[in-house]
Scaffold this motif. Structure first.
Motif, short mmCIF file in Angstrom:
data_model
loop_
_atom_site.label_atom_id
_atom_site.label_comp_id
_atom_site.label_asym_id
_atom_site.label_seq_id
_atom_site.Cartn_x
_atom_site.Cartn_y
_atom_site.Cartn_z
N ASN A 1 -43.59 22.63 -36.40
CA ASN A 1 -42.35 23.41 -36.57
C ASN A 1 -41.81 23.29 -37.99
N ILE A 2 -41.88 22.06 -38.54
CA ILE A 2 -41.40 21.86 -39.92
C ILE A 2 -42.23 22.73 -40.88
N THR B 1 -32.59 18.63 -45.45
CA THR B 1 -32.70 19.88 -46.21
C THR B 1 -32.14 21.04 -45.40
N LYS C 1 -47.78 12.46 -46.12
CA LYS C 1 -46.53 12.26 -45.38
C LYS C 1 -45.97 10.91 -45.77
N PRO C 2 -44.65 10.70 -45.91
CA PRO C 2 -43.62 11.73 -45.72
C PRO C 2 -43.54 12.68 -46.92
N PHE C 3 -43.28 13.93 -46.62
CA PHE C 3 -43.13 14.92 -47.71
C PHE C 3 -41.80 15.64 -47.52
N THR C 4 -41.31 16.21 -48.58
CA THR C 4 -40.08 17.02 -48.48
C THR C 4 -40.51 18.47 -48.29
N PRO C 5 -39.68 19.30 -47.71
CA PRO C 5 -40.04 20.72 -47.57
C PRO C 5 -40.38 21.34 -48.92
N LEU D 1 -40.09 10.06 -41.37
CA LEU D 1 -39.45 10.32 -42.67
C LEU D 1 -39.53 11.82 -43.01
N THR D 2 -40.68 12.41 -42.76
CA THR D 2 -40.84 13.85 -43.02
C THR D 2 -39.84 14.65 -42.19
N GLU D 3 -39.74 14.28 -40.91
CA GLU D 3 -38.80 15.00 -40.02
C GLU D 3 -37.37 14.86 -40.51
N SER E 1 -41.43 26.37 -40.54
CA SER E 1 -40.15 26.71 -41.17
C SER E 1 -40.31 26.86 -42.69
N GLN F 1 -36.31 14.16 -43.59
CA GLN F 1 -36.09 14.89 -44.83
C GLN F 1 -35.93 16.39 -44.56
N PHE F 2 -36.69 16.86 -43.57
CA PHE F 2 -36.55 18.27 -43.19
C PHE F 2 -35.16 18.54 -42.60
N SER G 1 -47.93 5.04 -40.06
CA SER G 1 -48.16 6.49 -39.89
C SER G 1 -46.98 7.13 -39.16
N THR H 1 -50.86 11.23 -43.22
CA THR H 1 -50.28 9.95 -43.64
C THR H 1 -51.32 9.10 -44.37
N THR I 1 -43.39 18.85 -33.58
CA THR I 1 -42.29 18.78 -34.55
C THR I 1 -42.83 19.07 -35.95
N MET I 2 -43.96 18.43 -36.28
CA MET I 2 -44.54 18.61 -37.61
C MET I 2 -44.96 20.07 -37.82
N ALA J 1 -44.00 7.41 -41.45
CA ALA J 1 -44.20 8.49 -42.43
C ALA J 1 -43.85 9.83 -41.80
N GLU J 2 -44.27 10.02 -40.55
CA GLU J 2 -43.96 11.30 -39.87
C GLU J 2 -42.47 11.42 -39.62
#
Lengths: 124, 529
Positions: free
Chosen positions: A14-15, B413, A102-106, B405-407, A18, B409-410, B399, A81, A11-12, B402-403
């Motif tokens: 893929n993000i 968006t 992480k977490p980060f925004t695109p 949250l990233t998903e 993208s 937020q994606f 951890s 993380t 998933t990560m 955090a992952e």
């Protein structure tokens, strides 16, 4: 530009793929851990690496250290993380050029990729 | 004796003095007659000594000596005829030579059938011509631009000849050939003749040209096969069952079109009309004009004018059906920019459907776009809800959190970035529909009971006959209204007809509300109570 994504989470990856695609980078190779990445870098010759820290078989920090023994110039962004300052310093010492927690925004990832590439181009 | 010999040796000439014939008549003493004497005598008749065939003379003399009482005759000298030059000419390639012959024969036969001098040709049995479709055997010589169809040959000089007396026979020079052609044909410096445009090749004598119009003097039938032509087509008679007439320009048929298929990227004019028997089809790229349509399916990209009747047809007009003298009886007729006719339905209650102000493809597109909006909204709501949950879980994240949250937020968006283009596309499609349609039915004489009018989001079943002139349209709130065009008085249509909200066509007002975030997609699916 050839980019390699190293993360055990599909998933990560893929993000990140993208975000890269929105930036216009479509030549992307994936690896699921450090060991997998080391087996692919020789043939793929990446020009940018996005590396997770915590992965099975070989973690991101070990991968960076090993990779830097053979290649000092290809930019590496650690996407992790691990947010503690000491960990960030360890990563920078190992040869990481930029760091995304992480977490980060695109948008944030996109910004970090652009600034890392700009810095490396200026240095070259 | 010499005078005697002279008299017995008679010389004559063939045409153009190309041969000299000597006859030895009886009366000469063979002993006194030798070859040299005979040769001298022949030469003295004016024959060029170089042209005298000595062996032939010797043989003649021997023959005479063998039988002096009978006399002998033979050719003793030959000249050489002049070889005249050849006239300049157009030599067609074998392929076009044959094709043009076929075309001439087909035109002759087509005309003869049209004039009743020959019987109409029938389809050959498969046993005679296995695998050959006689519908597809077009006899017309259709060319594309840049095709070499032949070559013009220059005249030749010829070669002089001479007669037996050595006189020159002058050869005549060939006459030059003047190719008669127009801009549709190019005569190149090397003599090749090349087409410049798409069309029907015509050749008669020295005239060669490409005709932009295919004029069929008789019927489109087995004498012509299917017609597929890039330019205008004019059919002087009619089009028989199962034949196809296809053009990239206009089609004009002067007599009846039967259960055939007419396809044109431009206008179609049917002086009489189509009796399609539920099989006839018209695909018109621009406007259609016809006297009547019966049992036909028609797709018309432009406007349509039918003078008399549209009976039991399925007609879709992208423009306006403006036919104030026409009755629509049975079938289904749809016109995006409105319908104006004399009457709809019959007193006998023929079920007749008219649809006004619709472009089904665009409406379906708008519907699909509108259906994407709630799906995106649901994704967004779900992701935002979980984001809030995680945010309230405390500042320090595991951890795994955090992952996640990233998903999330994606996901937010991604859903947000997809939403706006979908809304824009929906609004643009609705604008296009609005500009290209006019929901209006004008009936000059009668709107009969059992007629069904589809307008806006409504289906109106006419229960009692309504006298014209009248107009069915939509009011400002999108409800159907009936206007008496004599008094200009207006009443809601539901007062005089059974009007129901139907889901066959999307409710464009509801889609508009969805695009503006005012309503959920469920609204346009709900039939009115």
């Amino acid at each position: 530009m050839r980019i390699m994504l190293i993360d055990d989470s599909k998933t990560m990856r893929n993000i990140q793929k993208s975000v890269l695609s929105q930036l216009g980078y479509t030549q992307v190779e994936e690896a699921c851990d450090g060991q997998d990445a080391l087996s692919k870098v020789g043939a793929y010759q990446p020009e940018l690496l996005l590396v997770d820290w915590n992965m099975p078989n070989m973690d991101g920090l070990t991968f960076v250290k090993t990779f830097r023994q053979q290649n000092k110039s290809v930019p590496i962004i650690m996407v992790t993380t691990e947010a503690e300052k000491s960990r960030v310093i360890d990563a920078i010492k190992a040869g990481v050029n930029n760091y995304v927690v992480k977490p980060f925004t695109p948008d944030l990832l996109s910004q970090r990729i652009s600034e890392t590439l700009a810095k490396c181009q200026a240095a070259a | 004796m010499a005078d005697g010999i002279d008299a017995c040796v008679q010389t004559s000439f063939g045409p153009e003095r190309l041969t000299a014939v000597v006859r030895l008549v009886p009366g000469i003493d063979p002993a006194q007659f030798d070859l040299n004497t005979l040769l001298a005598l022949i030469a003295s008749a004016g024959i060029d000594a170089k042209l005298i065939n000595e062996p032939a003379v010797r043989q003649l003399l021997e023959n005479y000596k063998a039988n002096p009482a009978q006399g002998v005759e033979g050719v003793v000298a030959e000249g050489c005829a002049a070889e005249h030059g050849q006239d300049g000419r157009l030599e067609l390639t074998p392929e076009f030579d044959e094709a043009l012959d076929r075309q001439r024969e087909a035109k002759r036969r087509n005309k003869a059938v049209a004039e009743g001098q020959e019987k109409p040709p029938q389809d050959a049995t498969p046993a005679d011509h296995e695998g050959v479709s006689h519908y597809d055997q077009s006899p017309f010589c259709i060319v594309k631009p840049g095709v070499t169809i032949g070559r013009v040959h220059e005249p030749t000089q010829g070669t002089d000849g001479h007669d037996v007396q050595g006189k020159v026979l002058a050869a005549k020079e060939g006459k030059p050939f003047k190719l008669q052609c127009d801009d549709t044909i190019e005569l190149r410096a090397d003599g090749t003749v090349v087409t410049r445009v798409h069309g029907q090749l015509e050749h008669a004598g020295s005239l060669v040209r490409v005709l932009p119009t295919l004029d069929i003097e008789g019927y489109v039938d087995f004498s012509t096969g299917h017609i597929r032509f890039p330019g205008d087509i004019v059919v002087q008679k009619g089009v028989r069952d199962n034949f196809i007439v296809e053009s990239m320009q206009a089609v004009h048929v002067r007599e009846l079109v039967e259960a055939a298929h007419i396809q044109s990227e431009d206008n179609v004019l049917l002086d009489r009309g189509m009796a399609g028997r539920e099989k006839g089809r018209l695909d018109v790229g621009a406007d259609l004009q016809a006297k009547y349509l019966d049992g036909a399916t028609a797709e018309i990209a432009g406007d349509c004018v039918v003078a008399k009747e549209i009976t039991n047809c399925d007609v879709r007009v992208r423009g306006r059906l403006a036919s104030p003298t026409c009755a629509i009886v049975g079938g289904s007729v749809s016109a995006s920019r409105g319908i104006e006719v004399l009457q709809v339905g019959t007193g006998a209650g023929a079920v007749t459907e008219v649809i006004v102000g619709k472009i089904e493809e665009l409406e379906q597109l708008a519907l699909r776009a509108s259906e994407m909006i709630p799906a995106l909204e649901a994704r967004l709501t779900k992701a935002e809800g979980r984001l809030k949950q995680l945010a309230s879980a405390g500042a320090r994240k595991t951890s795994q959190q955090a992952e996640e949250l990233t998903e999330l937020q994606f996901e937010v968006t991604s859903a947000q970035s997809q939403m706006q283009p979908v809304i824009d596309a929906l609004l643009r499609t609705l604008q296009m529909i609005d500009r290209a349609t006019l929901p209006e039915l004008v009936v000059h004489r009668r709107l009969h009971a059992k007629a069904v009018v589809w307008i806006g989001a409504f289906k109106a079943e006419i229960t009692d006959e309504l006298k014209g002139p009248l107009r069915v349209s939509l009011d400002a709130s999108g409800d159907p209204v009936l206007t008496d065009l004599t008094t200009e008085s207006q009443v809601p249509l539901r007062q005089i007809a059974r009007v129901v909200r139907e889901t066959r066509f999307p409710d464009l007002a509801a889609l508009q509300a969805i695009a503006r975030g005012e309503e959920s997609t469920e609204a346009f699916r709900r039939p009115a109570a």
